[in-house]
Design a protein around this motif. Structure first.
Motif, mmCIF file in Angstrom:
data_model
loop_
_atom_site.group_PDB
_atom_site.id
_atom_site.type_symbol
_atom_site.label_atom_id
_atom_site.label_comp_id
_atom_site.label_asym_id
_atom_site.label_seq_id
_atom_site.Cartn_x
_atom_site.Cartn_y
_atom_site.Cartn_z
ATOM 1 N N TRP A 191 1.437 -1.594 -0.381
ATOM 2 C CA TRP A 191 0.393 -0.129 0.268
ATOM 3 C C TRP A 191 0.614 1.324 -0.023
ATOM 4 O O TRP A 191 1.796 1.346 1.014
ATOM 5 C CB TRP A 191 -1.913 0.184 1.242
ATOM 6 N N GLU A 192 0.256 2.163 -0.909
ATOM 7 C CA GLU A 192 0.817 3.692 -0.975
ATOM 8 C C GLU A 192 0.086 4.294 -0.683
ATOM 9 O O GLU A 192 -0.690 4.889 -1.453
ATOM 10 C CB GLU A 192 2.041 3.991 -2.108
ATOM 11 N N GLY A 193 -0.147 4.281 0.783
ATOM 12 C CA GLY A 193 -1.375 5.663 1.467
ATOM 13 C C GLY A 193 -2.592 4.926 1.271
ATOM 14 O O GLY A 193 -3.111 3.715 1.232
ATOM 15 N N ASN A 194 -3.555 5.256 0.078
ATOM 16 C CA ASN A 194 -4.553 4.830 0.293
ATOM 17 C C ASN A 194 -4.570 4.142 -1.124
ATOM 18 O O ASN A 194 -6.011 3.344 -1.556
ATOM 19 C CB ASN A 194 -5.967 5.688 -0.251
ATOM 20 N N SER A 195 -3.418 3.656 -1.638
ATOM 21 C CA SER A 195 -3.697 2.995 -3.439
ATOM 22 C C SER A 195 -2.440 1.912 -3.248
ATOM 23 O O SER A 195 -2.005 2.114 -2.592
ATOM 24 C CB SER A 195 -3.867 4.025 -4.545
ATOM 25 N N ILE A 196 -2.547 1.357 -4.357
ATOM 26 C CA ILE A 196 -1.619 0.404 -4.031
ATOM 27 C C ILE A 196 -0.736 0.571 -4.825
ATOM 28 O O ILE A 196 -0.643 0.899 -6.251
ATOM 29 C CB ILE A 196 -2.189 -1.320 -4.754
ATOM 30 N N ASN A 197 0.907 -0.067 -5.017
ATOM 31 C CA ASN A 197 1.583 -0.129 -5.336
ATOM 32 C C ASN A 197 1.224 -0.579 -6.760
ATOM 33 O O ASN A 197 0.869 -1.535 -6.983
ATOM 34 C CB ASN A 197 2.799 -0.581 -5.153
ATOM 35 N N PRO A 198 1.814 0.247 -8.389
ATOM 36 C CA PRO A 198 1.834 -0.691 -9.732
ATOM 37 C C PRO A 198 2.767 -1.465 -9.940
ATOM 38 O O PRO A 198 2.175 -2.084 -11.399
ATOM 39 C CB PRO A 198 1.829 0.570 -10.837
ATOM 40 N N TYR A 199 3.951 -2.042 -9.238
ATOM 41 C CA TYR A 199 4.078 -3.059 -9.193
ATOM 42 C C TYR A 199 4.185 -4.783 -8.288
ATOM 43 O O TYR A 199 4.095 -4.046 -7.220
ATOM 44 C CB TYR A 199 5.817 -2.636 -9.488
ATOM 45 N N TRP A 200 4.835 -5.050 -8.897
ATOM 46 C CA TRP A 200 4.638 -6.365 -7.816
ATOM 47 C C TRP A 200 5.495 -7.021 -7.818
ATOM 48 O O TRP A 200 6.320 -7.042 -8.581
ATOM 49 C CB TRP A 200 3.137 -7.462 -7.974
ATOM 50 N N ASP A 201 5.626 -8.405 -6.577
ATOM 51 C CA ASP A 201 7.082 -9.398 -6.310
ATOM 52 C C ASP A 201 5.665 -9.963 -6.630
ATOM 53 O O ASP A 201 5.053 -10.633 -5.781
ATOM 54 C CB ASP A 201 7.808 -9.021 -4.896
ATOM 55 N N GLY A 202 6.859 -11.320 -6.512
ATOM 56 C CA GLY A 202 6.333 -12.486 -6.856
ATOM 57 C C GLY A 202 7.163 -13.755 -6.246
ATOM 58 O O GLY A 202 8.103 -13.839 -6.218
ATOM 59 N N THR A 203 6.409 -15.028 -5.634
ATOM 60 C CA THR A 203 7.378 -16.278 -4.487
ATOM 61 C C THR A 203 6.738 -16.966 -4.237
ATOM 62 O O THR A 203 5.704 -17.256 -4.956
ATOM 63 C CB THR A 203 7.787 -15.139 -3.501
ATOM 64 N N GLU A 204 6.922 -18.071 -4.577
ATOM 65 C CA GLU A 204 6.629 -19.373 -4.027
ATOM 66 C C GLU A 204 6.744 -19.755 -2.779
ATOM 67 O O GLU A 204 7.850 -19.985 -1.943
ATOM 68 C CB GLU A 204 6.935 -20.016 -5.384
ATOM 69 N N LEU A 205 5.841 -20.157 -2.495
ATOM 70 C CA LEU A 205 5.869 -20.758 -1.189
ATOM 71 C C LEU A 205 5.475 -22.804 -0.932
ATOM 72 O O LEU A 205 4.756 -22.268 -1.565
ATOM 73 C CB LEU A 205 5.425 -20.193 -0.362
ATOM 74 N N ASP A 206 6.283 -22.820 -0.401
ATOM 75 C CA ASP A 206 5.608 -24.501 0.477
ATOM 76 C C ASP A 206 4.674 -24.656 1.623
ATOM 77 O O ASP A 206 5.988 -24.502 2.151
ATOM 78 C CB ASP A 206 6.950 -25.581 0.133
ATOM 79 N N ILE A 207 4.209 -25.167 1.478
ATOM 80 C CA ILE A 207 3.190 -24.678 2.812
ATOM 81 C C ILE A 207 2.753 -26.896 3.390
ATOM 82 O O ILE A 207 2.560 -27.036 2.438
ATOM 83 C CB ILE A 207 1.890 -24.445 2.762
ATOM 84 N N ILE A 208 3.356 -27.271 5.075
ATOM 85 C CA ILE A 208 2.846 -28.052 5.234
ATOM 86 C C ILE A 208 1.694 -27.893 5.283
ATOM 87 O O ILE A 208 1.107 -27.143 6.376
ATOM 88 C CB ILE A 208 3.458 -28.790 5.707
ATOM 89 N N GLU A 235 16.043 -15.866 0.912
ATOM 90 C CA GLU A 235 15.785 -15.542 -0.649
ATOM 91 C C GLU A 235 15.486 -13.752 -1.330
ATOM 92 O O GLU A 235 14.193 -14.007 -0.374
ATOM 93 C CB GLU A 235 14.893 -16.513 -1.212
ATOM 94 N N PRO A 236 15.902 -13.811 -2.251
ATOM 95 C CA PRO A 236 15.264 -12.739 -2.735
ATOM 96 C C PRO A 236 13.255 -13.185 -3.890
ATOM 97 O O PRO A 236 13.429 -14.778 -4.222
ATOM 98 C CB PRO A 236 15.956 -12.101 -4.754
ATOM 99 N N PRO A 237 12.147 -12.576 -3.769
ATOM 100 C CA PRO A 237 11.475 -12.924 -4.615
ATOM 101 C C PRO A 237 11.360 -13.367 -6.039
ATOM 102 O O PRO A 237 12.968 -12.670 -6.557
ATOM 103 C CB PRO A 237 10.767 -11.558 -4.377
ATOM 104 N N LEU A 238 11.190 -14.399 -6.439
ATOM 105 C CA LEU A 238 11.275 -14.931 -7.825
ATOM 106 C C LEU A 238 11.227 -14.014 -8.959
ATOM 107 O O LEU A 238 11.863 -13.322 -10.168
ATOM 108 C CB LEU A 238 10.686 -15.865 -7.861
ATOM 109 N N ILE A 239 10.277 -12.727 -8.944
ATOM 110 C CA ILE A 239 10.056 -11.619 -9.814
ATOM 111 C C ILE A 239 9.935 -10.765 -8.841
ATOM 112 O O ILE A 239 9.470 -10.575 -7.863
ATOM 113 C CB ILE A 239 8.405 -11.649 -10.380
ATOM 114 N N GLU A 240 10.898 -9.552 -9.681
ATOM 115 C CA GLU A 240 10.477 -8.072 -8.085
ATOM 116 C C GLU A 240 10.216 -7.709 -9.752
ATOM 117 O O GLU A 240 10.295 -6.849 -10.676
ATOM 118 C CB GLU A 240 12.269 -8.021 -8.194
#
Length: 160
Positions: A59-76, A93-98
């Motif tokens: 979040w940037e104030g009341n709006s969301i940033n126009p760029y995203w990061d992506g990651t993969e998580l393994d959950i048990i 580890e850094p995100p897969l997509i930045e």
């Protein structure tokens, strides 16, 4: 929890709550899209391992940033309990997509599986991108001739 995340509302909500607690502990993170795929055979083990592909921004104030990061998580999943398979990797580890534009978030998570959850912002950004592509396609001149056929005829004339 039921083992089918796409038909079990309680498992779906449990996964989303787990992500919020794990990734958005201070309220600044915004999930754009999440996909999930089972990594273990439910008939072989008591545990179920899920791979989640998550596109998130902040979040940037009341709006969301126009760029995203992506990651993969393994959950048990063990019964009702959910936990990260490798918490240290998430921290180290850094995100897969930045820094990718928000309009690509839905496409990226969908490469893993049908999205489990998509935010309104990700839907809107993907739809706007689709409309831009449609407009560009409509403006592109249409040729009724096969471009490879044109090249072949040109080469044939040059060989004569």
């Amino acid at each position: 929890m039921n083992d089918d995340v796409y038909t079990s509302e309680s498992l779906r909500q449990g996964m989303l709550e787990f992500l919020k607690e794990t990734l958005d502990y201070d309220g600044s993170i915004h999930l754009l899209a999440v996909a999930i795929r089972r990594m273990t055979d439910k008939n072989v083990t008591e545990e179920t391992i899920w791979r989640l592909r998550v596109a998130l921004t902040y979040w940037e104030g009341n709006s969301i940033n126009p760029y995203w990061d992506g990651t993969e998580l393994d959950i048990i999943q063990e019964g009702e309990e959910l936990r990260l398979l490798d918490e240290q990797a998430l921290a180290d580890e850094p995100p897969l997509i930045e820094g990718s534009p928000n309009e690509l978030a839905l496409e990226w998570v969908s490469a893993l599986a049908t999205p489990l959850w998509v935010s309104e912002e990700a839907k809107k950004a993907a739809l706007e991108e689709l409309e831009i592509h449609k407009a560009m396609e409509a403006e592109r001149p249409k040729s009724t001739e096969d471009p490879f056929e044109i090249i072949s005829r040109s080469q044939m004339r040059n060989n004569d």
